[in-house]
Design an enzyme around this catalytic site. Structure first.
Site, PDB file in Angstrom:
ATOM      1  N   PRO A 138       0.790  -1.231   0.000  1.00 24.83           N
ATOM      2  CA  PRO A 138       0.000   0.000   0.000  1.00 24.83           C
ATOM      3  C   PRO A 138       0.826   1.288   0.000  1.00 24.83           C
ATOM      4  O   PRO A 138       0.297   2.364  -0.294  1.00 24.83           O
ATOM      5  CB  PRO A 138      -0.822  -0.113   1.297  1.00 24.83           C
ATOM      6  CG  PRO A 138      -0.893  -1.572   1.581  1.00 24.83           C
ATOM      7  CD  PRO A 138       0.447  -2.096   1.147  1.00 24.83           C
ATOM      8  N   SER A 139       2.092   1.207   0.325  1.00 24.75           N
ATOM      9  CA  SER A 139       2.948   2.393   0.424  1.00 24.75           C
ATOM     10  C   SER A 139       3.415   2.833  -0.953  1.00 24.75           C
ATOM     11  O   SER A 139       4.093   2.084  -1.665  1.00 24.75           O
ATOM     12  CB  SER A 139       4.161   2.095   1.305  1.00 24.75           C
ATOM     13  OG  SER A 139       5.175   3.055   1.107  1.00 24.75           O
ATOM     14  N   ALA A 140       3.094   4.076  -1.335  1.00 26.92           N
ATOM     15  CA  ALA A 140       3.520   4.596  -2.633  1.00 26.92           C
ATOM     16  C   ALA A 140       5.042   4.631  -2.778  1.00 26.92           C
ATOM     17  O   ALA A 140       5.578   4.187  -3.798  1.00 26.92           O
ATOM     18  CB  ALA A 140       2.924   5.978  -2.867  1.00 26.92           C
TER      19      ALA A 140
END
Length: 220
Positions: free
Chosen positions: A10-12
């Site tokens: 989920p972390s860009a």
């Protein structure tokens, strides 16, 4: 020894590092660190990275974190040619500037909206934060005037970083169609960044779902 990236889909920024490795054709060992479950605080990970953030990369006995530092490290060491990270000083400086724009302007404004929702229990977004993000997207639209990509007409690691960041807030529901250059560029990135759907879209959608599940209706 193999390159390892400690990654949270989920972390860009984390997706950026993995996307750059994919674009370079590297065989990378991915180890997922679930931030929602606070796995980054486990002693074995803190030993690797005392700041306990993702992405973190290990390459033999070398360790580095922060996604743009990882991107430039990988491109410097492993790129065949120099399209993703040009060697010409002026062209490289422009890529670096766009990376700094992502790190210092665009992504922090996205984070300012989403972090309090995910981790601090906030369910509404202040109008000032929305306006601040709109300003950043407006800057990006200017960068893209008469250009296919953020530094010209060639995909670089700056595009990968910015696309990963922007995709997260788009997945939350942010509408960028008012910015014609950005909308066109983003559509092109989804097609031209290697592994985009597999690596980036799935993680962005996971992020968007998590934020939307905690927001009050009509906030974005």
């Amino acid at each position: 020894m193999a390159i390892t990236i400690y990654h949270f889909p989920p972390s860009a920024p984390s997706r950026c590092a993995v996307l750059v490795a994919k674009a370079l054709g590297l065989d990378v060992d991915i180890k997922v660190v679930n931030l929602f479950d606070k796995e980054q605080l486990k002693p074995d990970f803190v030993k690797i990275n005392p700041q306990h953030v993702v992405p973190t990369l290990t390459d033999g006995d070398f360790t580095i974190w922060e996604s743009r530092a990882i991107a430039t490290y990988l491109a410097n060491l492993y790129e065949k040619g120099d399209k993703l990270y040009p060697k010409d000083p002026k062209a490289r400086a422009l890529v670096d500037q766009r990376l700094q724009f992502c790190a210092g302007t665009l992504y922090p404004r996205i984070r300012a909206i989403c972090f309090p929702v995910l981790f601090l229990g906030e369910i509404e977004v202040e109008e000032s934060k929305k306006s601040s993000l709109e300003e950043a997207i407006g800057f990006l639209d200017i960068f893209l005037d008469e250009n296919d990509f953020v530094t010209g007409n060639t995909l670089t690691i700056a595009d990968i970083s910015i696309a990963a960041s922007l995709s997260s807030i788009i997945a939350v529901g942010w509408d960028v169609t008012a910015y014609a250059n950005v909308a066109k560029w983003f559509a092109k990135c989804t097609l031209e960044i290697p592994g985009y759907m597999e690596i980036n879209d799935a993680g962005a959608q996971q992020f968007g779902k998590a934020v939307k599940s905690k927001l009050a209706p009509g906030q974005i």
